[in-house]
Design a protein around this motif. Structure first.
Motif: not given
Length: 325
Positions: A189-218
């Motif tokens: 017998r032998r043991e094999v070690v894998f790194r798992c990667r998962y498909q997921c959603r993420r939120v990415v900024t489309t422009r620079a956002i200032a401190k205190g500015e609200l997050i929105s679809p814009e």
């Protein structure tokens, strides 16, 4: 004539005692021929397996069973010199005077083995993970540590590979044990070690956002990506939250980058406010001065302009304040 025969018999006796081989004792000697290399099918070789024995059947049978050593696992090589052979024979009660060694000065004994490459084992484990992922959202598995080759004793017939997941309490890694099985028995017998990667959603900024500015679809977009851990079951887009620091464009938002938005200030410090009491049957008002900033619903200190008494009041959405008793 008689005396002459006596002399001849005497001389023959002397010749036999000096040259025992001439008397036929050569049949009691053992010739051992050592090859340079030989391959056997077990890990505990004997002299009978490693050499060619000729001569006395009794000595050959006894010498053939003399153990020469032990190999820890299949695939190893055992090097036996003439001195080792003579030493093992002497320990087994076979006199060295009865042995003649021929052939190589040392013999290299190899154990017949079947080698299953580490790459083949890793492929078996990878194929197993595709059919049996540790999480339904896991979609990519990268090998972190390649297994060593599996060296098996020579076996006849086919080998079956049986895989199973090993619990390790980690979402970012998974371990698969690959067992080589023949006729229902595990032979390696032998043991094999894998790194798992998962498909997921993420939120990415489309422009620079200032401190205190609200997050929105814009100022953000939702993209599909990969992560070292599964997507949280309560995942949601952080619309309406405020940036706790300046965030550059094309940045993946994390929970540490946003927080609850602070409600707007309804009453500012030193602002004149109306102190209002609404009860069933009557309404009373008075003039006051806010001693603190306050958003709607906040409790602030207010001073009555006429009596100069400081009270604790709740800020209403219309900018009036209501005493708290």
């Amino acid at each position: 004539m008689k005396s002459r025969r006596m002399v001849l018999f005497y001389l023959a006796g002397i010749f036999v005692s000096v040259c025992p081989e001439a008397a036929g004792t050569s049949e009691e000697r053992l010739k051992i021929f050592l090859p340079r290399d030989i391959t056997i099918s077990n890990t505990a070789p004997t002299l009978g397996q490693a050499a060619v024995l000729q001569g006395s059947e009794m000595l050959a049978a006894k010498a053939g069973s003399v153990a020469l050593g032990y190999m820890a696992e299949p695939g190893q090589t055992l090097v036996i010199s003439r001195n080792v052979v003579l030493s093992r024979l002497a320990c087994s009660g076979i006199p060295l005077s009865s042995v003649t060694l021929l052939g190589a000065e040392e013999v290299r004994i190899h154990c017949l083995a079947r080698i299953v490459s580490g790459s083949q084992i890793a492929q078996e484990a990878a194929d197993f993970l595709k059919e049996n992922p540790p999480d339904k959202s896991a979609c990519q598995f990268d090998i972190l540590r390649s297994p060593a080759d599996l060296v098996l004793a020579d076996v006849s017939g086919d080998i079956e590979f049986v895989c199973r997941l090993i619990e390790n309490g980690s979402k970012s890694q998974c371990r698969v044990e690959v067992a080589a099985v023949r006729q229902g028995r595990t032979i390696g017998r032998r043991e094999v070690v894998f790194r798992c990667r998962y498909q997921c959603r993420r939120v990415v900024t489309t422009r620079a956002i200032a401190k205190g500015e609200l997050i929105s679809p814009e100022n953000t977009a939702i993209e599909n990506g990969f992560s070292d851990s599964p997507e949280q079951s309560d995942w949601s887009v952080p619309y309406g939250q405020a940036a706790v620091r300046s965030i550059p464009a094309r940045t993946v938002l994390t929970a540490q980058m946003t927080g609850a938005a602070k409600p707007p200030i309804a009453v500012k410090r030193n602002q004149s406010v109306a102190i209002r009491i609404d009860n069933p049957g009557f309404t009373a008002t008075a003039s006051g001065k806010a001693l603190q900033d306050g958003a709607a619903g906040a409790l602030i200190k207010v001073q009555n302009v006429n009596s100069k008494i400081i009270i604790l009041a709740k800020v209403n959405e219309d900018g009036t304040v209501e005493p708290v008793f």
